[in-house]
Design an enzyme around this catalytic site. Structure first.
Site, PDB file in Angstrom:
ATOM      1  N   GLU A  29       0.663 -41.664 -14.534  1.00  0.00           N
ATOM      2  CA  GLU A  29      -0.299 -41.958 -13.469  1.00  0.00           C
ATOM      3  C   GLU A  29       0.163 -43.151 -12.633  1.00  0.00           C
ATOM      4  O   GLU A  29       0.374 -44.247 -13.164  1.00  0.00           O
ATOM      5  CB  GLU A  29      -1.671 -42.241 -14.090  1.00  0.00           C
ATOM      6  CG  GLU A  29      -2.241 -41.035 -14.840  1.00  0.00           C
ATOM      7  CD  GLU A  29      -3.397 -41.403 -15.744  1.00  0.00           C
ATOM      8  OE1 GLU A  29      -3.935 -42.524 -15.592  1.00  0.00           O
ATOM      9  OE2 GLU A  29      -3.766 -40.588 -16.611  1.00  0.00           O
ATOM     10  N   GLU A  60      -4.124 -37.219 -19.583  1.00  0.00           N
ATOM     11  CA  GLU A  60      -3.183 -37.683 -20.601  1.00  0.00           C
ATOM     12  C   GLU A  60      -2.677 -36.550 -21.487  1.00  0.00           C
ATOM     13  O   GLU A  60      -1.510 -36.539 -21.897  1.00  0.00           O
ATOM     14  CB  GLU A  60      -3.828 -38.777 -21.447  1.00  0.00           C
ATOM     15  CG  GLU A  60      -3.914 -40.127 -20.764  1.00  0.00           C
ATOM     16  CD  GLU A  60      -4.979 -40.190 -19.688  1.00  0.00           C
ATOM     17  OE1 GLU A  60      -4.898 -41.065 -18.812  1.00  0.00           O
ATOM     18  OE2 GLU A  60      -5.910 -39.339 -19.732  1.00  0.00           O
ATOM     19  N   HIS A 129      -9.562 -51.165 -21.839  1.00  0.00           N
ATOM     20  CA  HIS A 129      -8.254 -51.555 -21.308  1.00  0.00           C
ATOM     21  C   HIS A 129      -7.538 -52.551 -22.210  1.00  0.00           C
ATOM     22  O   HIS A 129      -6.578 -53.184 -21.779  1.00  0.00           O
ATOM     23  CB  HIS A 129      -8.394 -52.184 -19.915  1.00  0.00           C
ATOM     24  CG  HIS A 129      -8.948 -51.276 -18.876  1.00  0.00           C
ATOM     25  ND1 HIS A 129     -10.299 -51.032 -18.757  1.00  0.00           N
ATOM     26  CD2 HIS A 129      -8.342 -50.534 -17.922  1.00  0.00           C
ATOM     27  CE1 HIS A 129     -10.504 -50.188 -17.762  1.00  0.00           C
ATOM     28  NE2 HIS A 129      -9.338 -49.874 -17.240  1.00  0.00           N
TER      29      HIS A 129
END
Length: 338
Positions: A29, A60, A129
Site C-alpha cells: 500500500e 493485506e 498502529h
C-alpha cells in the site's frame, strides 16, 4: 562508509537487491508513487518502473497471497504491510500457505518472499498502529522472523532475507527509523549520523539470519532483547551500575541458542526484555529455553520485563514501554536475588 538512518539502509538494501536481480519486486500500500508512509521505498518506482515497484489495494490478504504466488513461480517479492497491526487479514495466507509450501510439496516448491512491516510504538498511533506481534510468527514452523536494531544490521539482514529460499517476516521498529532511542524521550535522542552502527557499506553484504551479537559484555547478568529494546537495555545497564551483558538477538527464528546459553552459563542470571505484551510474548520462549539449557548454572529465576497485559494504551504509551528505569530496577533485583 556512508552514514545512514535505518530508513535509508532498508531502502538501500531494496535498491541493491532490485539492481542485482530482476526477480526482486516490491509492492504494498502506497509504496510506489508515494514511496511508503515512512518513505522507505521512495524513488524505487522511478528507478525500476511500475512493474518492479508498485502500489497494491488496501487488502493485506491479497497482498500476501499475490506475493506467495509470485514466489512459488520464481520471483522474489518483498511485500510491505503498512503497519504490523494490519497484518491480521493476511495471517491465514502466511500461516496456511507461505509457511507450509516447502513441506506440503516435499521440497518441490519454496516460497522465497519477505514480508516487511513497521512494528512497535513511538508515534502515538494507539492500538491500531503500535503493536509488536512477533510472537504470532515465531510460533509458526516454516517462517523466519527478524528484528534489526540499527541501520547496519537492517541492510544486511534484509539482503539475507531476500536471498533466503523461505518466507521471512521482517519487523522494522518504527522508533529506530531515524535514530537510536534510550527510552526517556518521545522521539530518537539523536540521528544515526556519527553512530558506529550507522556506518553502512555500499553495495551488497549480508548479516546471517540466526546469529545474535553481544552489544555489551558483562559478568553479572545476561539481558536478551531485540529491536528498540536493545538501546533501552544498554541505557539500563549503565543506569543500574550492573555489569550486564546485553545480547541483540537480531533473528528470533532461527534463534542463536549457542550465544545465549554461553552467556547465561557465564553470568548465571538472565533478564528477557521486549516491548510486546508480557503473557505469551516471545520472552516466554526465551525463558523456557534458558531454563532448559542452563538450569544448573542459574543463580536465580529468569526475569521478564515487557509491555502491559492490556490493549495498547494511547495516552499512556510511554508508561507502557519498558524504559531504562524499569529495566535497571529489574536488573538490580535480579542480581540481589539468591
Amino acid at each position: 562508509m556512508p552514514n545512514m538512518s535505518m530508513i535509508e539502509a532498508i531502502r538501500d538494501a531494496l535498491d541493491v537487491a532490485m539492481g542485482a536481480d530482476e526477480r526482486v519486486v516490491v509492492f504494498g500500500e502506497d509504496v510506489g508513487y508515494f514511496g511508503g508512509v515512512f518513505r522507505v521505498t521512495a524513488g524505487l518506482q522511478r528507478k525500476y518502473g511500475k512493474t518492479r515497484c508498485f502500489d497494491a489495494p488496501i487488502n493485506e490478504s491479497g497482498i500476501v497471497g499475490a506475493g506467495i504466488g509470485m514466489a512459488v513461480y520464481g520471483l522474489r517479492p518483498v511485500v510491505e504491510i503498512q503497519f504490523a497491526d494490519y497484518v491480521y487479514p493476511g495471517y491465514d495466507q502466511i500461516v496456511s500457505e507461505a509457511a507450509r509450501i516447502r513441506y506440503r510439496t516435499a521440497g518441490e516448491f519454496t516460497c522465497p518472499m519477505v514480508i516487511r512491516m513497521p512494528s512497535g510504538g513511538g508515534i502515538f498511533g494507539g492500538q491500531t498502529h503500535s503493536q509488536s506481534p512477533e510472537a504470532l510468527f515465531t510460533h509458526v514452523t516454516g517462517l523466519k522472523t527478524v528484528v534489526p536494531s540499527n541501520p547496519y544490521d537492517a541492510k544486511g539482514l534484509l539482503l539475507a532475507a531476500i536471498a533466503d529460499p523461505d518466507p521471512v517476516i521482517f519487523f522494522e521498529p518504527k522508533r529506530l527509523y531515524n535514530g537510536p532511542f534510550d527510552g526517556h524521550h518521545d522521539r530518537p535522542v539523536a540521528s544515526w549520523k556519527g553512530h558506529d552502527l550507522a556506518e553502512v557499506p555500499e553495495g551488497a553484504y549480508q548479516v546471517p539470519l540466526g546469529r545474535a551479537v553481544i552489544r555489551r559484555f558483562g559478568k553479572a547478568a545476561t539481558v536478551l532483547t531485540y529491536g528498540t529494546m536493545v538501546h533501552v537495555a544498554l541505557a539500563a545497564a549503565e543506569e543500574s551500575g550492573i555489569d550486564a551483558e546485553v545480547i541483540d538477538l537480531r533473528s528470533l527464528m532461527p534463534l542463536d541458542l549457542e550465544t545465549i546459553t554461553a552467556s547465561v552459563k557465564k553470568t548465571g542470571r538472565c533478564l528477557v526484555l521486549h516491548e510486546a505484551t508480557l503473557t505469551s510474548g516471545f520472552g516466554a520462549e526465551l525463558a523456557a529455553q534458558v531454563q532448559a539449557e542452563c538450569f544448573f548454572q542459574l543463580e536465580a529465576p529468569v526475569r521478564r520485563v515487557a509491555g502491559w497485559d492490556t490493549p495498547y494504551p494511547h495516552v499512556h504509551e510511554w508508561s507502557y514501554f519498558p524504559g531504562p528505569a524499569r529495566v535497571a530496577e529489574a536488573l538490580r533485583e535480579l542480581v540481589e536475588e539468591v
